[in-house]
Write a protein that holds these residues in place. Structure first.
Motif, PDB file in Angstrom:
ATOM      1  N   ARG A   1       0.830  -1.206   0.000  1.00 27.61           N
ATOM      2  CA  ARG A   1       0.000   0.000   0.000  1.00 27.61           C
ATOM      3  C   ARG A   1       0.867   1.260   0.000  1.00 27.61           C
ATOM      4  NH1 ARG A   1      -2.811  -1.560   3.788  1.00 27.61           N
ATOM      5  NH2 ARG A   1      -1.702  -0.576   5.513  1.00 27.61           N
ATOM      6  N   GLY A   2       1.930   1.253   0.783  1.00 27.73           N
ATOM      7  CA  GLY A   2       2.769   2.441   0.898  1.00 27.73           C
ATOM      8  C   GLY A   2       3.597   2.721  -0.342  1.00 27.73           C
ATOM      9  N   LEU A   3       4.102   1.667  -0.989  1.00 26.10           N
ATOM     10  CA  LEU A   3       4.959   1.835  -2.157  1.00 26.10           C
ATOM     11  C   LEU A   3       4.216   1.647  -3.477  1.00 26.10           C
ATOM     12  CD1 LEU A   3       8.136  -0.132  -0.964  1.00 26.10           C
ATOM     13  CD2 LEU A   3       7.793   2.349  -0.969  1.00 26.10           C
ATOM     14  N   VAL A   4       3.006   1.115  -3.421  1.00 26.91           N
ATOM     15  CA  VAL A   4       2.237   0.752  -4.615  1.00 26.91           C
ATOM     16  C   VAL A   4       3.089  -0.173  -5.492  1.00 26.91           C
ATOM     17  CG1 VAL A   4       0.732   1.593  -6.456  1.00 26.91           C
ATOM     18  CG2 VAL A   4       1.182   3.051  -4.491  1.00 26.91           C
TER      19      VAL A   4
ATOM     20  N   THR B   1       2.244  24.176 -23.549  1.00 22.13           N
ATOM     21  CA  THR B   1       1.244  23.130 -23.333  1.00 22.13           C
ATOM     22  C   THR B   1       0.859  23.039 -21.863  1.00 22.13           C
ATOM     23  OG1 THR B   1       3.000  21.473 -23.074  1.00 22.13           O
ATOM     24  CG2 THR B   1       2.045  21.733 -25.273  1.00 22.13           C
ATOM     25  N   GLU B   2      -0.130  22.201 -21.597  1.00 21.75           N
ATOM     26  CA  GLU B   2      -0.532  21.879 -20.228  1.00 21.75           C
ATOM     27  C   GLU B   2      -0.962  20.418 -20.209  1.00 21.75           C
ATOM     28  OE1 GLU B   2      -5.086  23.627 -20.619  1.00 21.75           O
ATOM     29  OE2 GLU B   2      -3.525  24.834 -19.653  1.00 21.75           O
ATOM     30  N   ALA B   3      -1.302  19.915 -19.025  1.00 30.31           N
ATOM     31  CA  ALA B   3      -1.598  18.483 -18.882  1.00 30.31           C
ATOM     32  C   ALA B   3      -2.682  18.003 -19.837  1.00 30.31           C
ATOM     33  CB  ALA B   3      -1.994  18.193 -17.435  1.00 30.31           C
ATOM     34  N   SER B   4      -3.690  18.805 -20.052  1.00 27.78           N
ATOM     35  CA  SER B   4      -4.817  18.389 -20.892  1.00 27.78           C
ATOM     36  C   SER B   4      -4.451  18.232 -22.368  1.00 27.78           C
ATOM     37  CB  SER B   4      -5.966  19.389 -20.758  1.00 27.78           C
ATOM     38  OG  SER B   4      -5.550  20.683 -21.171  1.00 27.78           O
ATOM     39  N   ASP B   5      -3.269  18.722 -22.759  1.00 30.52           N
ATOM     40  CA  ASP B   5      -2.846  18.600 -24.156  1.00 30.52           C
ATOM     41  C   ASP B   5      -2.256  17.220 -24.471  1.00 30.52           C
ATOM     42  OD1 ASP B   5      -3.506  21.243 -25.008  1.00 30.52           O
ATOM     43  OD2 ASP B   5      -1.750  21.984 -23.924  1.00 30.52           O
ATOM     44  N   TYR B   6      -2.045  16.401 -23.447  1.00 26.22           N
ATOM     45  CA  TYR B   6      -1.395  15.106 -23.642  1.00 26.22           C
ATOM     46  C   TYR B   6      -2.365  13.953 -23.413  1.00 26.22           C
ATOM     47  CZ  TYR B   6       2.904  17.809 -23.720  1.00 26.22           C
ATOM     48  OH  TYR B   6       3.881  18.710 -24.056  1.00 26.22           O
ATOM     49  N   ASP B   7      -2.217  12.932 -24.253  1.00 22.19           N
ATOM     50  CA  ASP B   7      -3.035  11.723 -24.117  1.00 22.19           C
ATOM     51  C   ASP B   7      -2.428  10.755 -23.108  1.00 22.19           C
ATOM     52  OD1 ASP B   7      -5.066  12.063 -26.449  1.00 22.19           O
ATOM     53  OD2 ASP B   7      -3.105  12.472 -27.355  1.00 22.19           O
ATOM     54  N   HIS B   8      -1.100  10.792 -22.988  1.00 23.63           N
ATOM     55  CA  HIS B   8      -0.393   9.885 -22.078  1.00 23.63           C
ATOM     56  C   HIS B   8       0.754  10.627 -21.407  1.00 23.63           C
ATOM     57  CE1 HIS B   8      -2.412   6.477 -24.059  1.00 23.63           C
ATOM     58  NE2 HIS B   8      -2.118   7.082 -25.201  1.00 23.63           N
ATOM     59  N   VAL B   9       1.073  10.195 -20.195  1.00 20.74           N
ATOM     60  CA  VAL B   9       2.217  10.755 -19.495  1.00 20.74           C
ATOM     61  C   VAL B   9       2.938   9.639 -18.754  1.00 20.74           C
ATOM     62  CG1 VAL B   9       0.944  11.332 -17.368  1.00 20.74           C
ATOM     63  CG2 VAL B   9       3.021  12.623 -17.981  1.00 20.74           C
ATOM     64  N   ILE B  10       4.256   9.736 -18.703  1.00 20.26           N
ATOM     65  CA  ILE B  10       5.095   8.763 -17.991  1.00 20.26           C
ATOM     66  C   ILE B  10       6.069   9.518 -17.113  1.00 20.26           C
ATOM     67  CG2 ILE B  10       6.738   6.851 -18.222  1.00 20.26           C
ATOM     68  CD1 ILE B  10       4.982   7.905 -21.349  1.00 20.26           C
ATOM     69  N   PHE B  11       6.271   9.032 -15.909  1.00 24.18           N
ATOM     70  CA  PHE B  11       7.261   9.605 -14.993  1.00 24.18           C
ATOM     71  C   PHE B  11       8.206   8.504 -14.521  1.00 24.18           C
ATOM     72  CE2 PHE B  11       3.439  12.197 -14.438  1.00 24.18           C
ATOM     73  CZ  PHE B  11       3.944  13.459 -14.681  1.00 24.18           C
ATOM     74  N   HIS B  12       9.367   8.930 -14.020  1.00 22.51           N
ATOM     75  CA  HIS B  12      10.211   7.955 -13.344  1.00 22.51           C
ATOM     76  C   HIS B  12       9.428   7.412 -12.154  1.00 22.51           C
ATOM     77  CE1 HIS B  12      13.436   5.749 -11.696  1.00 22.51           C
ATOM     78  NE2 HIS B  12      13.470   6.463 -10.591  1.00 22.51           N
ATOM     79  N   GLN B  13       9.646   6.129 -11.849  1.00 17.33           N
ATOM     80  CA  GLN B  13       8.813   5.476 -10.842  1.00 17.33           C
ATOM     81  C   GLN B  13       9.653   4.680  -9.840  1.00 17.33           C
ATOM     82  OE1 GLN B  13       6.253   2.633 -13.291  1.00 17.33           O
ATOM     83  NE2 GLN B  13       7.053   4.045 -14.828  1.00 17.33           N
ATOM     84  N   PRO B  14      10.274   5.365  -8.863  1.00 19.34           N
ATOM     85  CA  PRO B  14      10.986   4.644  -7.812  1.00 19.34           C
ATOM     86  C   PRO B  14      10.022   3.779  -7.019  1.00 19.34           C
ATOM     87  CG  PRO B  14      10.701   6.942  -7.213  1.00 19.34           C
ATOM     88  CD  PRO B  14      10.306   6.818  -8.650  1.00 19.34           C
ATOM     89  N   ASN B  15       8.782   4.201  -7.016  1.00 20.34           N
ATOM     90  CA  ASN B  15       7.658   3.449  -6.466  1.00 20.34           C
ATOM     91  C   ASN B  15       6.401   3.997  -7.126  1.00 20.34           C
ATOM     92  OD1 ASN B  15       6.642   5.771  -4.780  1.00 20.34           O
ATOM     93  ND2 ASN B  15       8.621   5.442  -3.781  1.00 20.34           N
ATOM     94  N   GLY B  16       5.292   3.297  -6.967  1.00 24.14           N
ATOM     95  CA  GLY B  16       4.065   3.768  -7.594  1.00 24.14           C
ATOM     96  C   GLY B  16       3.491   5.010  -6.944  1.00 24.14           C
ATOM     97  N   LYS B  17       3.742   5.166  -5.645  1.00 30.74           N
ATOM     98  CA  LYS B  17       3.180   6.289  -4.897  1.00 30.74           C
ATOM     99  C   LYS B  17       3.700   7.626  -5.415  1.00 30.74           C
ATOM    100  CE  LYS B  17       2.543   7.899  -0.122  1.00 30.74           C
ATOM    101  NZ  LYS B  17       2.825   7.591   1.305  1.00 30.74           N
TER     102      LYS B  17
ATOM    103  N   PRO C   1       4.156  -1.366  -9.999  1.00 31.52           N
ATOM    104  CA  PRO C   1       3.415  -2.377  -9.236  1.00 31.52           C
ATOM    105  C   PRO C   1       3.675  -3.809  -9.684  1.00 31.52           C
ATOM    106  CG  PRO C   1       1.998  -0.511  -9.739  1.00 31.52           C
ATOM    107  CD  PRO C   1       3.260  -0.316 -10.525  1.00 31.52           C
ATOM    108  N   VAL C   2       4.041  -4.004 -10.960  1.00 28.35           N
ATOM    109  CA  VAL C   2       4.185  -5.369 -11.480  1.00 28.35           C
ATOM    110  C   VAL C   2       5.626  -5.782 -11.781  1.00 28.35           C
ATOM    111  CG1 VAL C   2       1.850  -5.599 -12.368  1.00 28.35           C
ATOM    112  CG2 VAL C   2       3.577  -4.479 -13.784  1.00 28.35           C
ATOM    113  N   ILE C   3       6.547  -4.827 -11.921  1.00 27.36           N
ATOM    114  CA  ILE C   3       7.952  -5.217 -12.158  1.00 27.36           C
ATOM    115  C   ILE C   3       8.936  -4.462 -11.270  1.00 27.36           C
ATOM    116  CG2 ILE C   3       7.586  -5.971 -14.533  1.00 27.36           C
ATOM    117  CD1 ILE C   3       8.915  -3.323 -15.440  1.00 27.36           C
ATOM    118  N   GLY C   4       8.472  -3.556 -10.415  1.00 26.53           N
ATOM    119  CA  GLY C   4       9.377  -2.797  -9.566  1.00 26.53           C
ATOM    120  C   GLY C   4      10.024  -1.636 -10.300  1.00 26.53           C
TER     121      GLY C   4
END
Length: 346
Positions: free
Chosen positions: A34-37, A223-239, A262-265
């Motif tokens: 739950r904490g790290l997702v 641009t702003e967030a609504s201009d994008y269909d998808h976004v990706i960030f670095h993910q040290p954890n899901g949270k 959540p599925v591969i770390g």
């Protein structure tokens, strides 16, 4: 500007569940998840390392690019777990894909954003006309000390991108970077495991750089967030990933595809490139994508990308992220410790 001509990924098939690690150290697995997702993570086999992962990803990128590898004029491999301290991974990859000898090659290191740094370097060489194609790879077999919180997330995997100007599947609209000297995470030469400065990890490190990188790109592109269909960030954890997305105004539909932790770390240098590949696996022509990496030390690279029609021609020519995620074999902690070399003779 240049664009992505081909992309390829590789994720080891072995997995270990959060519950298995928690059982060894007496932690509450539900609280950890739950904490790290994060629910489970990928584990490299004894014969897998950053070089083998990079080679597999590079070969898969060539299947989609459908170019002569001799036309690749630059190979960059970004990682913080290169198998050799003195001996480049990039030359191993270049030789394995038969791109040698007329090219430049180098290993890059900037914690978890070395892969996107390689993408920017390849973009520069292609846009300037110095090389026809550049290959940039982000891959890692991440380290976490026994009993450390990183054990729950530090995993293995990578993605490769062939960058050029002709026959692209997606085009770069712009890129922006934000960098400071913030000591949130480090590993000294000869040390098997990294150290992390807990109080630096969140606000002054990850969030300051990721949010600043994203906002800098917004300002640069208009641009702003609504201009994008998808976004990706670095993910040290899901949270952290979800929090960053929401702070910038993105909704779940925009950020869910690239969320792989959540599925591969956390695949470290492979994290953002793998998330981007997962999006390219399902994106439609005309979709606009934003990708923001993060590397401790610290910095972020942000990209604005538009997908084009060719994506539908090449998508099925190499394994997709979802296929490799689904191909899994679970191990217990003893096997995991053996594979990762955690059991050492004094």
């Amino acid at each position: 500007m240049s664009g992505i001509v081909g992309y390829g990924v590789y994720i080891p098939s072995y997995r270990i569940k959060v519950e298995e690690i928690a059982k060894v150290w007496g932690d509450d697995p539900k609280a950890i998840s739950r904490g790290l997702v994060v629910n489970e993570k990928s584990v490299p086999a004894p014969d897998e390392d950053t070089a083998t992962i990079s080679v597999e990803a590079a070969r898969n990128s060539l299947k989609r690019a459908m170019i002569d590898p001799k036309k690749i004029g630059a190979v960059y491999v970004g990682s913080e777990s290169h198998p050799y301290a003195v001996k480049p991974t990039a030359t191993i990859v270049a030789e394995a894909i038969e791109a040698t000898p007329e090219l430049t090659a180098a290993d890059l290191e900037f914690a978890c954003k070395a892969g996107t740094a390689g993408m920017q370097a390849a973009m520069g060489l292609v846009d300037s006309g110095i090389v026809e194609y550049g290959l940039a790879i982000g891959a890692d077999t991440a380290q976490g000390a026994p009993g450390d919180a990183l054990e729950y997330t530090a995993s293995a995997g990578g993605a490769a991108y062939i960058i050029g100007k002709e026959n692209t599947v997606a085009d770069f609209e712009g890129t922006y970077s934000f960098t400071t000297d913030t000591p949130d995470f480090y590993r000294r030469e000869g040390r098997p495991y990294p150290k992390h400065g807990g109080r630096f990890t969140g606000e002054p490190a990850y969030f300051k750089h990721v949010l600043s990188g994203a906002k800098g790109l917004f300002n640069k592109m208009g641009t702003e967030a609504s201009d994008y269909d998808h976004v990706i960030f670095h993910q040290p954890n899901g949270k952290f990933y979800i929090r960053a997305a929401r702070k910038l105004g993105f909704n779940e539909e925009q950020y869910k595809t690239g969320l792989l932790t959540p599925v591969i770390g956390n695949t470290y240098s492979g994290a953002t490139p793998l998330g981007l590949a997962a999006v390219l696996d399902i994106a439609k022509p005309g979709d606009r994508v934003m990708a923001v990496s993060y590397g401790s030390g610290a910095g972020s690279d942000a990209f604005s990308i538009t997908v084009n029609d060719r994506i539908e021609e090449v998508r099925e020519k190499a394994p997709k992220v979802g296929e490799l995620v689904a191909n899994k074999n679970y191990v217990d902690y003893a096997v995991y410790a053996k594979f990762k070399g955690k059991i050492r003779m004094s």
